[in-house]
Enzyme design. Structure first.
Site, mmCIF file in Angstrom:
data_model
loop_
_atom_site.group_PDB
_atom_site.id
_atom_site.type_symbol
_atom_site.label_atom_id
_atom_site.label_comp_id
_atom_site.label_asym_id
_atom_site.label_seq_id
_atom_site.Cartn_x
_atom_site.Cartn_y
_atom_site.Cartn_z
ATOM 1 N N CYS A 7 0.813 -1.217 0.000
ATOM 2 C CA CYS A 7 0.000 0.000 0.000
ATOM 3 C C CYS A 7 0.852 1.275 0.000
ATOM 4 O O CYS A 7 0.486 2.276 -0.634
ATOM 5 C CB CYS A 7 -0.976 0.006 1.171
ATOM 6 S SG CYS A 7 -0.217 -0.170 2.794
ATOM 7 N N ASP A 48 -7.591 5.686 -1.582
ATOM 8 C CA ASP A 48 -7.251 4.476 -0.837
ATOM 9 C C ASP A 48 -6.746 3.398 -1.795
ATOM 10 O O ASP A 48 -7.448 3.019 -2.732
ATOM 11 C CB ASP A 48 -8.508 3.989 -0.108
ATOM 12 C CG ASP A 48 -8.215 2.917 0.926
ATOM 13 O OD1 ASP A 48 -7.120 2.324 0.882
ATOM 14 O OD2 ASP A 48 -9.079 2.666 1.781
ATOM 15 N N HIS A 75 -6.219 0.278 -0.981
ATOM 16 C CA HIS A 75 -6.566 -1.052 -0.460
ATOM 17 C C HIS A 75 -7.773 -1.645 -1.179
ATOM 18 O O HIS A 75 -8.777 -2.030 -0.561
ATOM 19 C CB HIS A 75 -6.845 -0.970 1.042
ATOM 20 C CG HIS A 75 -5.696 -0.446 1.832
ATOM 21 N ND1 HIS A 75 -5.527 0.892 2.091
ATOM 22 C CD2 HIS A 75 -4.650 -1.077 2.407
ATOM 23 C CE1 HIS A 75 -4.429 1.068 2.805
ATOM 24 N NE2 HIS A 75 -3.878 -0.116 3.006
#
Length: 460
Positions: free
Chosen positions: A130, A346, A348
């Site tokens: 990430c 994000d 993820h």
């Protein structure tokens, strides 16, 4: 630009902080070169590994809420600040402008099904990559500023994106109806298609530089390879400081960007002579453009409240290209704020790898439609802040406006400073590999061993 921001209730990050461990670790010794034929047991083990990879990817997507398509609520009475620009959401035109600007940002997420990373059998970065992905997003925004004309937005977004923001107490729009807007936008695009085409080609080429294949200059394979000099390998967690140095090396090694350099601050200090040395070219050539990355740690386990205002001030600057950071297993790319909430992209969300060798490969998975936000007080203190300057005058202006923004933290220690002269000779060209951080106290500097820490930061 110093837009005023009113206070409102805070909205927290949807994923829980204390989530289960989602690291996906695979041994780099799984392949045995001396075996010429693959046995049935080995084939079954490989199949189990691929299945495990898919299950971990799916679990990460579920855990971080992406399968639920959760949307953050936005207060229509407060402006949204995103990467140096202010948007009044109560105005339909500015709301459309914000939406198009947001969708135009490159969104780099976990991917699965790419060629195995060197030294192992990993074909996904789900659960561990990430910070690399947020670093890619920060660099990508800098590249778009470097290559595209001011105010550029992705043309597809003008007619492909609907109103996906959840506005509190949304009124009935008094202007153009939603049925009228797309048609007029399409006509406008057709009239300007000759101007749009070259920019779209540059946009597509920029996306291809972040492709999940070994030859991409800023792809996951290249970044992992460059991380080896810092003692990192695929499957490890990469801190924001390490990623800053990896990005610096990747840009320096790229033949596609001869007029762009990356400077990484040392000891929370931007040394002006070092920037000048990187950017100056023999006359009559102009200064090179520069991306300045500043790794910092703004507190211990939690963000020091004294720096909250400073973080927001920096995001109001047009020279700021975002902030990457976060604790292990949860790094985000912060791009703006509304009231006391940070906006972010994000990484993820695990998506299938896109084959960029395909003509007109699909771009939709590289752009996010859903703005998200979290309370600024919940921002993790480990981060790297990015800035971009087109030329020498822009860099001088950057020094002025950033110094003014940093003055809001003068009651404590500044987040970072500008200084004349050079940094330490042994640190100028290479990433530190001995895990030594420097804590600066006025004119005194002492060495602290951080070999047992996951971060390589200056503690403030």
């Amino acid at each position: 630009m110093n837009p005023s921001v009113s206070s409102s209730r805070c909205e927290g990050l949807s994923p829980a902080d204390n989530h289960m461990d989602d690291w996906h670790m695979v041994s780099s010794e799984s392949a045995l070169p001396q075996v010429l034929e693959v046995s049935r047991d080995e084939q079954e083990a490989e199949d189990r590994g691929k299945l495990r990879s898919k299950l971990v990817s799916a679990w990460n997507s579920v855990k971080y809420g992406w399968t639920l398509k959760q949307k953050s609520k936005f207060n229509r009475s407060s402006p949204v600040i995103m990467l140096g620009k202010s948007y009044e959401l109560k105005d339909q035109g500015e709301r459309e402008c914000f939406r198009h600007s947001f969708v135009s940002l490159l969104w780099l997420t976990y991917r699965r099904g790419f060629p195995p990373l060197a030294g192992g059998s990993l074909t996904t970065d789900s659960g561990w990559g990430c910070v690399l992905r947020t670093g890619q997003m920060l660099l990508a925004h800098g590249l778009l500023l470097h290559l595209m004309p001011p105010g550029w937005t992705w043309s597809v977004s003008h007619h492909a994106v609907k109103d996906d923001m959840d506005l509190e107490s949304r009124p009935t729009d008094s202007g153009q109806s939603s049925q009228e807007w797309p048609g007029k936008r399409v006509r406008k695009l057709s009239l300007g298609s000759l101007l749009v085409r070259p920019m779209e080609a540059t946009h597509r080429r920029t996306v291809s530089w972040f492709a999940d294949r070994p030859t991409a200059p800023f792809g996951i394979h290249r970044l992992v390879a460059l991380g080896k000099s810092s003692g990192k390998k695929a499957g490890d967690w990469y801190g924001p400081s390490i990623v800053a140095h990896i990005l610096q090396k990747a840009v320096a090694a790229s033949a596609d960007l001869p007029n762009l350099v990356v400077y990484v601050a040392q000891d929370c200090t931007i040394y002006l002579e070092d920037v000048k040395r990187l950017c100056e070219q023999p006359p009559p050539q102009p200064w090179k453009s520069v991306i300045v990355l500043v790794p910092v740690r703004l507190g211990g386990q939690e963000l020091n409240p004294a720096y909250i205002t400073c973080v927001k001030k920096l995001l109001t600057l047009q020279c700021c290209i975002g902030i990457i950071g976060g604790k292990p297993k949860h790094s985000l790319f912060f791009i703006g704020f509304q009231d006391d909430n940070l906006l972010y992209l994000d990484p993820h969300y695990c998506q299938p790898t896109v084959d960029i060798a395909e003509e007109n490969f699909p771009l939709e998975s590289f752009h996010c439609k859903y703005p998200r936000k979290m309370a600024v007080s919940r921002m993790d203190p480990s981060c790297t802040i990015g800035f971009y300057a087109k030329g020498q005058k822009d860099f001088e202006s950057l020094c002025t406006v950033v110094t003014e923004a940093l003055s809001t933290s003068a009651e404590t220690y500044p987040m970072f400073i500008f200084a004349e002269g050079h940094g330490q000779e042994e640190e100028r060209s290479n990433t530190p590999t001995n895990n030594i951080a420097y804590i600066q106290r006025t004119s005194e500097r002492r060495r602290v061993d951080t070999s047992n820490s996951m971060d390589e930061f200056v503690l403030l």
